[in-house]
Write a protein that holds these residues in place. Structure first.
Motif, PDB file in Angstrom:
ATOM      1  N   LEU A  14       0.741  -1.123   0.180  1.00 31.16           N
ATOM      2  CA  LEU A  14       0.019  -0.419  -0.072  1.00 31.16           C
ATOM      3  C   LEU A  14       0.642   1.542  -0.167  1.00 31.16           C
ATOM      4  O   LEU A  14       0.724   2.305  -0.395  1.00 31.16           O
ATOM      5  CB  LEU A  14      -1.352   0.048   1.350  1.00 31.16           C
ATOM      6  CG  LEU A  14      -2.089  -1.044   0.835  1.00 31.16           C
ATOM      7  CD1 LEU A  14      -3.203  -0.393   2.394  1.00 31.16           C
ATOM      8  CD2 LEU A  14      -2.648  -0.529  -0.489  1.00 31.16           C
ATOM      9  N   VAL A  15       2.237   1.070   0.893  1.00 33.42           N
ATOM     10  CA  VAL A  15       2.478   2.289   0.287  1.00 33.42           C
ATOM     11  C   VAL A  15       3.592   2.461  -0.795  1.00 33.42           C
ATOM     12  O   VAL A  15       3.446   3.475  -1.218  1.00 33.42           O
ATOM     13  CB  VAL A  15       4.233   2.014   1.639  1.00 33.42           C
ATOM     14  CG1 VAL A  15       5.325   2.562   1.222  1.00 33.42           C
ATOM     15  CG2 VAL A  15       3.751   2.583   2.810  1.00 33.42           C
ATOM     16  N   HIS A  16       3.241   0.753  -1.717  1.00 34.28           N
ATOM     17  CA  HIS A  16       4.310   1.329  -2.924  1.00 34.28           C
ATOM     18  C   HIS A  16       2.695   2.527  -3.677  1.00 34.28           C
ATOM     19  O   HIS A  16       3.146   3.464  -4.780  1.00 34.28           O
ATOM     20  CB  HIS A  16       4.664  -0.101  -2.976  1.00 34.28           C
ATOM     21  CG  HIS A  16       4.758  -0.481  -4.479  1.00 34.28           C
ATOM     22  ND1 HIS A  16       4.677  -0.740  -5.517  1.00 34.28           N
ATOM     23  CD2 HIS A  16       5.753  -0.308  -5.062  1.00 34.28           C
ATOM     24  CE1 HIS A  16       4.971  -0.696  -6.603  1.00 34.28           C
ATOM     25  NE2 HIS A  16       6.416  -0.486  -6.449  1.00 34.28           N
ATOM     26  N   LEU A  17       1.782   1.719  -3.491  1.00 30.24           N
ATOM     27  CA  LEU A  17       0.564   2.597  -4.516  1.00 30.24           C
ATOM     28  C   LEU A  17       0.375   3.557  -3.388  1.00 30.24           C
ATOM     29  O   LEU A  17       0.106   4.749  -4.833  1.00 30.24           O
ATOM     30  CB  LEU A  17      -0.528   1.581  -4.431  1.00 30.24           C
ATOM     31  CG  LEU A  17      -1.717   2.174  -4.468  1.00 30.24           C
ATOM     32  CD1 LEU A  17      -2.225   2.480  -6.042  1.00 30.24           C
ATOM     33  CD2 LEU A  17      -3.277   2.108  -3.672  1.00 30.24           C
ATOM     34  N   ALA A  18       0.000   4.387  -2.672  1.00 28.53           N
ATOM     35  CA  ALA A  18       0.769   5.383  -2.360  1.00 28.53           C
ATOM     36  C   ALA A  18       1.575   5.814  -3.107  1.00 28.53           C
ATOM     37  O   ALA A  18       1.652   7.443  -3.047  1.00 28.53           O
ATOM     38  CB  ALA A  18       0.606   5.596  -0.249  1.00 28.53           C
TER      39      ALA A  18
END
Length: 346
Positions: free
Chosen positions: A176-180
């Motif tokens: 999710l950090v990757h997506l964010a």
């Protein structure tokens, strides 16, 4: 860390354990913060990392949370909700990350650049040697320390890779950090430029004949992104990935990516060395895939072009002729007779 909400007692215990400065705790503001973060462990971990890194009071952090860019938060939240596990939790998680992204961008440009690069590649098993180097090793250490300090990057322990010995650090980033981060780059940076730079960098450090190449998943992630970048850089990475896949025995995938390299190089002159190289490699992987007739036809073309443009003893020409003879052998054709009857060679 998963996203399911904790009960209040567990959330308070997790926050307390995560804070290095226990004097930051205040019953009223702590409960207010947990309400703001909806008792989500992922959001609590990010908030604690920020508080620890910046030695900031919870009251001041609450002010930052409430003044974040709501358009970015809303965009991240919509993306997160595509996964049903994140219902009702996305806004709190996105808000904590936007606060941290803003801080990193303002205070550590090298860390922000590294984070942007990582957002383009695979989110797990990232070797340090894959990361773009900054001017000084000390600055590189500081940038990685910043990202780990904010809980964006997590260092892997050797024990996570059984049977292997690590001579360098490896990292993971929560998906999710990757997506964010990708959303953040699109909003505040040059997403196309970041992607093109990432493709160029990975192509520069990639070695295609290394069995089980640790860079391969990251190269494939870049190539599968669907975003356009320069034909030169993309075609080179397609070729490198295809050759590595062939060595790894993943022949069908190798065919796909080497064909893509050829497609990107069709605009080059017929006798361009890069175009001929891609065609030669495609012929080899065609042969490995059992498509020998296609391999022969493509190698005949390569040999014919090189016969017009290269001297007889040029290494590339000799390799192509040898490869064609090998393919003829697989077709049960006499290679000597076939090559001697070729009008180009007579």
């Amino acid at each position: 860390i998963e996203l399911g909400a904790m009960d209040r007692q567990d959330a308070l215990a997790f926050l307390t354990k995560s804070l290095t400065r226990k004097d930051l705790r205040n019953d009223a503001t702590t409960n207010e913060l947990l309400d703001e973060l909806t008792c989500l462990p992922l959001a609590i971990a990010q908030a604690a990392a920020y508080l620890n890194r910046n030695r900031m009071s919870i009251t001041r952090y609450l002010q930052l949370l409430r003044s974040t860019e709501q358009d970015v938060v809303a965009l991240m939240s919509r993306e997160f909700r595509n996964d049903t596990r994140y219902k009702g939790s996305a806004n709190a998680v996105a808000t904590t990350w936007v606060v941290s992204f803003s801080q990193i961008r303002e205070r550590d440009a090298a860390a922000a650049d590294l984070l942007a690069f990582v957002s383009c590649i695979e989110w797990k098993a990232i070797p340090r040697s894959l990361l773009p180097k900054v001017q000084a090793e000390r600055q590189m250490e500081e940038a990685i320390g910043t990202l780990c300090g904010y809980s964006f990057l997590a260092r892997r322990g050797d024990s996570e890779e059984e049977g292997t010995e690590r001579e360098e650090e490896w990292y993971d980033i929560h998906r999710l950090v990757h997506l964010a981060t990708r959303i953040w780059v699109k909003k505040h940076g040059d997403a196309a430029g970041v992607l093109e730079g990432a493709v160029q960098h990975v192509a520069d450090v990639f070695t295609s004949d290394d069995y089980a190449n640790p860079y391969l998943p990251h190269a494939l992630r870049l190539l599968e992104s669907g975003q356009e970048c320069s034909a030169e850089e993309r075609s080179e990475l397609c070729l490198l990935a295809g050759r590595c896949l062939e060595v790894d025995g993943r022949i069908r995938e190798a065919v796909t990516w080497v064909k893509e390299s050829c497609r990107w190089r069709e605009a080059l002159d017929e006798d361009d060395s890069d175009r001929l190289l891609s065609q030669h490699v495609l012929a080899i992987v065609y042969g490995a895939d059992g498509q020998v007739q296609r391999a022969v036809e493509l190698l005949e073309h390569v040999v014919a072009v090189e016969a017009r443009t290269l001297r007889d003893d040029h290494p590339s020409r000799l390799v192509s002729v040898e490869a064609l003879a090998d393919m003829y052998a697989h077709l049960t054709v006499d290679p000597v007779e076939a090559l001697s009857s070729d009008p180009v060679r007579s």
